[in-house]
Design a protein around this motif. Structure first.
Motif, PDB file in Angstrom:
ATOM      1  N   ARG A 135       0.851  -1.186   0.000  1.00 43.27           N
ATOM      2  CA  ARG A 135       0.000   0.000   0.000  1.00 43.27           C
ATOM      3  C   ARG A 135       0.889   1.238   0.000  1.00 43.27           C
ATOM      4  O   ARG A 135       2.110   1.153   0.215  1.00 43.27           O
ATOM      5  CB  ARG A 135      -0.937   0.009   1.212  1.00 43.27           C
ATOM      6  CG  ARG A 135      -0.212  -0.066   2.541  1.00 43.27           C
ATOM      7  CD  ARG A 135      -1.132  -0.312   3.718  1.00 43.27           C
ATOM      8  NE  ARG A 135      -0.388  -0.375   4.975  1.00 43.27           N
ATOM      9  CZ  ARG A 135      -0.070   0.678   5.696  1.00 43.27           C
ATOM     10  NH1 ARG A 135      -0.468   1.890   5.327  1.00 43.27           N
ATOM     11  NH2 ARG A 135       0.621   0.556   6.811  1.00 43.27           N
ATOM     12  N   VAL A 136       0.266   2.366  -0.282  1.00 43.96           N
ATOM     13  CA  VAL A 136       0.988   3.641  -0.301  1.00 43.96           C
ATOM     14  C   VAL A 136       0.446   4.481   0.856  1.00 43.96           C
ATOM     15  O   VAL A 136      -0.570   5.160   0.717  1.00 43.96           O
ATOM     16  CB  VAL A 136       0.793   4.366  -1.647  1.00 43.96           C
ATOM     17  CG1 VAL A 136       1.678   5.617  -1.714  1.00 43.96           C
ATOM     18  CG2 VAL A 136       1.097   3.438  -2.819  1.00 43.96           C
ATOM     19  N   PRO A 137       1.108   4.437   2.013  1.00 45.51           N
ATOM     20  CA  PRO A 137       0.564   5.137   3.181  1.00 45.51           C
ATOM     21  C   PRO A 137       0.534   6.649   3.027  1.00 45.51           C
ATOM     22  O   PRO A 137      -0.333   7.309   3.611  1.00 45.51           O
ATOM     23  CB  PRO A 137       1.518   4.732   4.318  1.00 45.51           C
ATOM     24  CG  PRO A 137       2.250   3.538   3.810  1.00 45.51           C
ATOM     25  CD  PRO A 137       2.326   3.691   2.332  1.00 45.51           C
ATOM     26  N   ALA A 138       1.486   7.208   2.273  1.00 49.96           N
ATOM     27  CA  ALA A 138       1.561   8.665   2.207  1.00 49.96           C
ATOM     28  C   ALA A 138       2.302   9.114   0.959  1.00 49.96           C
ATOM     29  O   ALA A 138       3.162   8.394   0.429  1.00 49.96           O
ATOM     30  CB  ALA A 138       2.272   9.214   3.449  1.00 49.96           C
ATOM     31  N   ILE A 139       1.958  10.309   0.518  1.00 47.72           N
ATOM     32  CA  ILE A 139       2.642  10.938  -0.613  1.00 47.72           C
ATOM     33  C   ILE A 139       2.715  12.430  -0.332  1.00 47.72           C
ATOM     34  O   ILE A 139       1.812  12.996   0.296  1.00 47.72           O
ATOM     35  CB  ILE A 139       1.904  10.650  -1.935  1.00 47.72           C
ATOM     36  CG1 ILE A 139       2.732  11.105  -3.139  1.00 47.72           C
ATOM     37  CG2 ILE A 139       0.522  11.283  -1.948  1.00 47.72           C
ATOM     38  CD1 ILE A 139       2.188  10.608  -4.465  1.00 47.72           C
ATOM     39  N   ARG A 140       3.802  13.051  -0.766  1.00 45.43           N
ATOM     40  CA  ARG A 140       3.941  14.490  -0.563  1.00 45.43           C
ATOM     41  C   ARG A 140       4.714  15.094  -1.731  1.00 45.43           C
ATOM     42  O   ARG A 140       5.475  14.396  -2.414  1.00 45.43           O
ATOM     43  CB  ARG A 140       4.664  14.805   0.755  1.00 45.43           C
ATOM     44  CG  ARG A 140       6.090  14.278   0.849  1.00 45.43           C
ATOM     45  CD  ARG A 140       6.683  14.548   2.220  1.00 45.43           C
ATOM     46  NE  ARG A 140       8.006  13.967   2.388  1.00 45.43           N
ATOM     47  CZ  ARG A 140       9.143  14.597   2.098  1.00 45.43           C
ATOM     48  NH1 ARG A 140       9.112  15.842   1.630  1.00 45.43           N
ATOM     49  NH2 ARG A 140      10.311  13.992   2.287  1.00 45.43           N
ATOM     50  N   ALA A 141       4.493  16.382  -1.946  1.00 43.68           N
ATOM     51  CA  ALA A 141       5.209  17.085  -3.002  1.00 43.68           C
ATOM     52  C   ALA A 141       6.554  17.561  -2.473  1.00 43.68           C
ATOM     53  O   ALA A 141       6.697  17.907  -1.296  1.00 43.68           O
ATOM     54  CB  ALA A 141       4.387  18.264  -3.498  1.00 43.68           C
ATOM     55  N   LEU A 142       7.543  17.575  -3.363  1.00 45.11           N
ATOM     56  CA  LEU A 142       8.863  18.102  -3.045  1.00 45.11           C
ATOM     57  C   LEU A 142       9.006  19.501  -3.639  1.00 45.11           C
ATOM     58  O   LEU A 142       8.130  19.987  -4.356  1.00 45.11           O
ATOM     59  CB  LEU A 142       9.947  17.175  -3.594  1.00 45.11           C
ATOM     60  CG  LEU A 142       9.935  15.738  -3.065  1.00 45.11           C
ATOM     61  CD1 LEU A 142      11.048  14.920  -3.715  1.00 45.11           C
ATOM     62  CD2 LEU A 142      10.073  15.703  -1.543  1.00 45.11           C
ATOM     63  N   ALA A 143      10.124  20.140  -3.339  1.00 48.18           N
ATOM     64  CA  ALA A 143      10.356  21.509  -3.815  1.00 48.18           C
ATOM     65  C   ALA A 143      10.452  21.542  -5.336  1.00 48.18           C
ATOM     66  O   ALA A 143      10.823  20.554  -5.990  1.00 48.18           O
ATOM     67  CB  ALA A 143      11.630  22.061  -3.193  1.00 48.18           C
ATOM     68  N   ALA A 144      10.130  22.696  -5.892  1.00 52.41           N
ATOM     69  CA  ALA A 144      10.142  22.871  -7.345  1.00 52.41           C
ATOM     70  C   ALA A 144      11.544  22.695  -7.911  1.00 52.41           C
ATOM     71  O   ALA A 144      12.555  23.009  -7.269  1.00 52.41           O
ATOM     72  CB  ALA A 144       9.607  24.254  -7.697  1.00 52.41           C
ATOM     73  N   THR A 145      11.586  22.168  -9.121  1.00 48.78           N
ATOM     74  CA  THR A 145      12.830  22.042  -9.881  1.00 48.78           C
ATOM     75  C   THR A 145      12.694  22.923 -11.121  1.00 48.78           C
ATOM     76  O   THR A 145      11.903  23.858 -11.141  1.00 48.78           O
ATOM     77  CB  THR A 145      13.070  20.578 -10.274  1.00 48.78           C
ATOM     78  OG1 THR A 145      12.045  20.170 -11.209  1.00 48.78           O
ATOM     79  CG2 THR A 145      13.023  19.657  -9.066  1.00 48.78           C
ATOM     80  N   GLY A 146      13.430  22.599 -12.165  1.00 44.36           N
ATOM     81  CA  GLY A 146      13.311  23.352 -13.408  1.00 44.36           C
ATOM     82  C   GLY A 146      12.175  22.885 -14.275  1.00 44.36           C
ATOM     83  O   GLY A 146      12.062  23.299 -15.434  1.00 44.36           O
TER      84      GLY A 146
END
Length: 305
Positions: free
Chosen positions: A277-288
């Motif tokens: 299962r996928v317990p959690a997901i989050r966005a990371l800082a912007a790239t190019g």
């Protein structure tokens, strides 16, 4: 009017699967932005409170409750990491990325076990190989998609998910065997066709066809544990991705809005799993890129279970 809008919002939240997809794939369009019915309800509640409209306030409690039950759990914190977890970064790096080296270093700094990339084109593709190699010695690139891994890779092959009406070379999916400390995992990296919003509605026919082809491949997949990472050009609520989301589990916690990077309104970059299962997901800082990278935790089932 406020009460009527509240009742309509509640109906759309609870019965969105019954909204027809023709004309213009209206059902998919609604499901793409389903999350935003929550903030809309909050705005309507503020308006009702300002007008002291008691009837409207009572009616608007209904969509608020429905939204909290259907989508609210995604905002809850995830539990602690388990004993058999992988971390997976998914990122469409954009074929016009002006800083591939910086993007690669930022992704490597995440410490993920697997990094799945789309829109790999020369000469930037060589930059990703060079920058990721020190920490990700195992990798495979097929067409414009690639997988980098901290763990050894076994057999890797390209997958044909090309829509029928595309005649030019088009390679945007791969499958790789990853030999993790917890057993073998079949990893898929995919990039489904783009969708367009126009006067005729949501143009997602190619994406839906490609998702259906990939769904048939997943139906025949014999590996017990599967992880799919990709730019799916759709949210997990969108019925156009049902061939995938009916076979693989979506993240339980986290919004991780990923597109467009400047003002994200939807998560179209996904990490899905089977045999875990996928317990959690989050966005990371912007790239190019015009997408934000996302990082997901994947809790694998016991290989002997």
């Amino acid at each position: 009017m406020l009460a009527g809008l509240g009742a309509a919002t509640a109906a759309l939240l609870a019965l969105h699967r019954f909204v027809p997809n023709t004309p213009g794939r209206l059902g998919s369009l609604l499901e793409t932005f389903l999350f935003w019915l929550g903030p809309l309800t909050a705005l309507l509640l503020l308006c009702a409170a300002a007008r002291r409209a008691r009837t409207a306030l009572l009616v608007l409690l209904l969509p608020a409750v429905v939204w909290a039950a259907v989508l609210g759990p995604r905002l809850l914190p995830a539990g602690p990491p388990g004993p058999r977890e992988l971390t997976v970064v998914q990122h469409n790096v954009a074929d016009d990325n002006a800083d591939p080296a910086g993007t690669a270093r930022a992704l490597a700094d995440s410490g993920a076990d697997l990094i799945a990339l789309q829109e790999l084109v020369d000469p930037a593709s060589a930059v990703y190989r060079r920058e990721l190699a020190p920490r990700y010695p195992y990798h495979s690139v097929r067409g414009t998609v690639g997988l980098w891994s901290r763990h050894p890779l076994g057999t890797t092959r390209a997958l044909d998910i090309r829509p029928r009406d595309i005649a030019e070379p088009w390679q945007r999916a791969l499958r790789a065997e990853v030999r993790t400390p917890y057993g073998e995992v079949a990893a898929y990296v995919v990039h489904l066709p783009s969708v367009r919003l126009g006067p005729g509605g949501l143009g997602s026919a190619r994406r839906d066809e490609s998702a259906a082809r990939l769904g048939r491949i997943l139906a025949a997949e014999r590996a017990r544990r599967v992880v799919l990472a990709g730019d799916l050009n759709g949210t997990v609520d969108d019925r156009g991705l049902a061939p995938l989301t009916s076979r693989l589990g979506a993240p339980a916690r986290g919004l991780a809005l990923s597109y467009p990077a400047a003002l994200p309104v939807a998560r179209i970059d996904q990490v899905l799993a089977r045999g875990g299962r996928v317990p959690a997901i989050r966005a990371l800082a912007a790239t190019g890129s015009d997408h934000l990278p996302v990082l997901a935790r994947v809790a694998l089932d016991d290989a002997d279970g």
